[in-house]
Design an enzyme around this catalytic site. Sequence first.
Site, short mmCIF file in Angstrom:
data_model
loop_
_atom_site.label_atom_id
_atom_site.label_comp_id
_atom_site.label_asym_id
_atom_site.label_seq_id
_atom_site.Cartn_x
_atom_site.Cartn_y
_atom_site.Cartn_z
N GLY A 1 0.84 -1.20 0.00
CA GLY A 1 0.00 0.00 0.00
C GLY A 1 0.87 1.24 0.00
O GLY A 1 1.83 1.34 0.77
N ARG B 1 -14.95 8.19 13.91
CA ARG B 1 -13.74 8.99 13.75
C ARG B 1 -14.09 10.47 13.62
O ARG B 1 -15.04 10.82 12.93
CB ARG B 1 -12.97 8.54 12.50
CG ARG B 1 -11.75 9.40 12.21
CD ARG B 1 -10.93 8.85 11.07
NE ARG B 1 -11.57 8.93 9.77
CZ ARG B 1 -11.71 10.06 9.06
NH1 ARG B 1 -11.31 11.21 9.54
NH2 ARG B 1 -12.29 10.01 7.87
N HIS C 1 -17.89 6.26 4.14
CA HIS C 1 -16.68 7.04 4.06
C HIS C 1 -15.45 6.38 4.67
O HIS C 1 -14.37 6.41 4.10
CB HIS C 1 -16.94 8.39 4.74
CG HIS C 1 -15.82 9.37 4.64
ND1 HIS C 1 -15.29 9.76 3.42
CD2 HIS C 1 -15.11 10.04 5.59
CE1 HIS C 1 -14.32 10.64 3.64
NE2 HIS C 1 -14.17 10.81 4.93
N GLU D 1 -16.04 18.45 5.31
CA GLU D 1 -16.51 19.15 6.48
C GLU D 1 -15.95 20.58 6.53
O GLU D 1 -16.49 21.43 7.23
CB GLU D 1 -15.98 18.38 7.69
CG GLU D 1 -16.87 18.34 8.87
CD GLU D 1 -16.45 17.17 9.75
OE1 GLU D 1 -16.56 16.02 9.29
OE2 GLU D 1 -16.00 17.42 10.86
N ARG E 1 -19.61 13.42 12.77
CA ARG E 1 -20.23 12.90 11.56
C ARG E 1 -21.38 11.94 11.80
O ARG E 1 -22.38 11.97 11.10
CB ARG E 1 -19.15 12.23 10.71
CG ARG E 1 -18.18 13.24 10.17
CD ARG E 1 -17.01 12.61 9.47
NE ARG E 1 -16.15 13.66 8.93
CZ ARG E 1 -14.98 13.43 8.36
NH1 ARG E 1 -14.52 12.20 8.27
NH2 ARG E 1 -14.27 14.43 7.88
N ASP F 1 -8.38 -4.91 0.64
CA ASP F 1 -7.64 -6.13 0.29
C ASP F 1 -6.76 -6.62 1.44
O ASP F 1 -6.69 -7.82 1.70
CB ASP F 1 -6.76 -5.88 -0.95
CG ASP F 1 -7.56 -5.31 -2.11
OD1 ASP F 1 -8.74 -5.71 -2.27
OD2 ASP F 1 -7.02 -4.46 -2.84
N PHE G 1 -13.32 22.40 12.66
CA PHE G 1 -13.71 21.11 12.07
C PHE G 1 -14.63 20.38 13.03
O PHE G 1 -14.56 20.60 14.24
CB PHE G 1 -12.46 20.27 11.79
CG PHE G 1 -12.45 19.72 10.39
CD1 PHE G 1 -12.04 20.50 9.33
CD2 PHE G 1 -12.88 18.43 10.13
CE1 PHE G 1 -12.05 20.01 8.03
CE2 PHE G 1 -12.89 17.93 8.83
CZ PHE G 1 -12.47 18.72 7.79
N LEU H 1 -17.12 13.09 -1.82
CA LEU H 1 -17.00 13.81 -0.56
C LEU H 1 -17.09 15.33 -0.75
O LEU H 1 -16.42 15.90 -1.60
CB LEU H 1 -15.65 13.46 0.07
CG LEU H 1 -15.29 14.15 1.37
CD1 LEU H 1 -16.23 13.72 2.48
CD2 LEU H 1 -13.85 13.81 1.74
N GLN I 1 -18.07 4.55 9.14
CA GLN I 1 -18.55 5.93 9.17
C GLN I 1 -19.24 6.35 7.88
O GLN I 1 -18.70 6.15 6.79
CB GLN I 1 -17.38 6.87 9.41
CG GLN I 1 -17.77 8.34 9.41
CD GLN I 1 -16.66 9.21 9.93
OE1 GLN I 1 -15.75 9.56 9.21
NE2 GLN I 1 -16.73 9.55 11.20
N HIS J 1 -20.17 9.65 6.06
CA HIS J 1 -19.93 11.09 6.07
C HIS J 1 -21.23 11.78 5.69
O HIS J 1 -21.88 11.40 4.71
CB HIS J 1 -18.82 11.43 5.06
CG HIS J 1 -18.27 12.82 5.22
ND1 HIS J 1 -19.02 13.93 4.95
CD2 HIS J 1 -17.06 13.26 5.62
CE1 HIS J 1 -18.28 15.01 5.18
NE2 HIS J 1 -17.09 14.62 5.59
N ALA K 1 -0.01 6.21 4.93
CA ALA K 1 0.64 5.40 5.97
C ALA K 1 1.82 4.60 5.39
O ALA K 1 2.89 4.56 5.98
CB ALA K 1 -0.37 4.46 6.61
N GLY K 2 1.60 3.97 4.24
CA GLY K 2 2.65 3.16 3.64
C GLY K 2 3.87 4.00 3.26
O GLY K 2 5.01 3.62 3.52
#
Lengths: 585, 236
Positions: free
Chosen positions: A11, A399, A357, A257, A288, A223, A115, A254, A242, A244, A15-16
């Site tokens: 990925g 979240r 979302h 927000e 949300r 995956d 937010f 999307l 979640q 949204h 993060a990856g």
Amino acid sequence: MIHSYDVVIVGAGGAGLRAAVEIPKEYSCAVISKVFPPRSHTGTAQGGVCAALSNMEEDSWENHVFDTVKGSDYLGDQDSIEVMCKDAIRAIIELEHMGMPFSRNEEGKIAQRYFGGHTKPADQNDPYGKRIPVKRSCYSADRTGHVMLHTLFENTIKNQVTFFSEYFVTDLLMENGVCKGVVAFDIANLEVHIFKAKAVMFATGGYGRVFRITSNAHVGTGDGMALVYNAGLPLEDMEFFQFHPTGLWKLGILVSEAARGEGGILKNKDGERFMARYAPTVMDLAPRDMVSRSIINEIREGRGIRGSDGTDYVLLDVSHLGKEVIDEKLPEITGFARTYLGVEPTKEPIPIQPTAHYAMGGIPTNVNCEVLLNEKGDIVKGLYAAGECACVSVHGANRLGTNSLLDLVVFGRRGGKAISEYLKTAKFLEVDESAAKKTNEFISWLFSSNGNEKISDIRTELQNAMMENCGVFRTEEGLKKMIDKLEELKKRYRNISLQDKSKVFNTELVEAIELENLLKNAEATVYGAYQRQESRGAHSREDFPKRDDNSWMKHTFAFQKFESSPELKYKPVVVTKYQPMERKY
Amino acid sequence: MDIQLKILRFNPEKDKQPYFQDFNLKNVSDDWRLLDVLHEIKWNYDGTLTFRRSCAHGICGSDGMKINGRNRLACSLLLKDINTKKPITIEPLPALPIIKDLVVDMTNFFDKYEVVKPYLINNSPPPPDGERLQSNEDAEKLFESAKCILCACCTTSCPSTWTNENYIGPAALVKAYRFIYDTRDEGADERMDILDTPDGIWRCHTIFNCVEACPKEINITWHISQLKKKISSREY
């Protein structure tokens, strides 16, 4: 072909890539992704990433912790949330140092805006009293995810990271509870590659494509989660998905927000600012899950607007903000409204409806991204996960906006650090060509299977049924129906056939594998939801409308049992400072 | 409405040359994206039709292709915004090798992107506990170039690219701009050395095809012109 790398990261989203940047040069590192890294779904995040920088007003990371715990409806593990919110400040400054372009305030520091769910005490001497919105979201117009993804990709180029782009991972190699690599195929020619590794990290994102209306990219098929689940390892809290509140009507795209953060208002068909009734203090900036439920409630009570496609929507009005603010701060999302719906947001409200979302659940990990073997907290050696595919759990049952981008950089880095530490003593385990057997057999089966079921039919029926029965509101009856439907679809999957028998860039074959992964993720989701007899965060059971802290302050761990329904076990929530209280905004 | 399409097909396992295949679709809605049309064909008529796509709303940059003669993103174009009275022509992005149908080999495109050192170069240590300061005005100067999604619509629309595959191309130049004009960056000189070469920035002949093609409405030629001015006024 067998490759050997000290670490393989699957990925190439936030993060990856963040993890890859963290791996020291002396270790070999490969990043495998089914798309080119800048195509990853991180790029679609819009509104911002929160950290209590106090650039616009006084704030503290403890405020951020409190909001995240409360936003999670007290299912988030408080020790992990503390780690994330405290590290947020360093993480955002680090992104800036890496070159991420941010909008700036008058002092030239990173600009911040309001937010949903991000607040501070109105009176500092009364930390648990009335709370007011706080400017905590660091942003780059409404392209924060895009510039973050590109900045991280740029840093991997600077560090000369090795990529295997458009490779699809099909198998996780384990030996006696230790991870020793993965198997993948090159989408361009269907050649199977074995990757022997001392450590593997999954950073494979979410599975929003299990629902009909979703903000998620087509590649969002979970995956990595499915591979882990197939390996007999658990998935955590999958019932918390979640929705949204503001997806573009019909399309689910999307609408950040940030639109409400900048002052946008939700209105029903009578032009009423209905959030004033549901969340009198923060109104349109409520979390949300609450806003999505409020919208569905408005629609159910006849105050929505019926669209030409037979679905109902409400309105998001930003027109009063003026053209200048809209063009400067919300250019991307207002562009979507123009392009896709022909709506001019500077003059008229945008039709919106809740859209699937974000997966709060996923592959269970500890704060060092080590994957958990079971609900007792034992770890799988050599296997790591971070980002949306992981469940630390910092998001609990719901979240907060901006915390996903934060999760990526905080835990991507922590995972990279933990792997580097592990590599000091880790060794390669034996892997030979036979490791490709399962993948080769599956590909052969896909080519030879000649039943009369179409991939697209099964996927559409899954998405429709999940939307209907496992969406914003759930009931025992609906979930039971969903379980039956899922079992039917899993049977029908055995009778699929492909039209494309080519070995060159066979995207039909990729879609077939992705569909199997969606079915696996749906299984863990729907069984978890069926079992959880309470309403908490994004999991809203109409037959059990209250949160039940006595019975359900615990995380679900779902283990696949193949020929029968999954086995569900539970792990208690970690509570440090914040005892559960009623969640009002 | 009913529509007709001509889609360029090529499967190297069986075709010697690419060829156009006709498709007729009935009862489609004019608010469909071209990507929806492609999915309709792939999912309900011909599973072999091959194209890349991901986010489906113009951010990931996967589905650049040539639609009615112009490079566009299939997900950012609605049927009602093009001429549907005649058959709609869909081809892969030009100037890159075709892998299969609408999928092209992007290797050359990404290689050029890497050439311009697309990352912040700054050897001075940053402030120990805060961000590098930058005025919002300076930050916003980067935003247009930072919008780039690397879809390759611009680079493959450029006649200079068609005639010289080594030309660095507009996308890489926009990326160079994004860093050269970043007040935090110290790598302007080394990047300008790279651009000021025979296959570099001077191959841009201000043809504006890239501007026409860019789905993110980046005024690419303006950005390249700024760079040209900066390079030609350099003192050695």
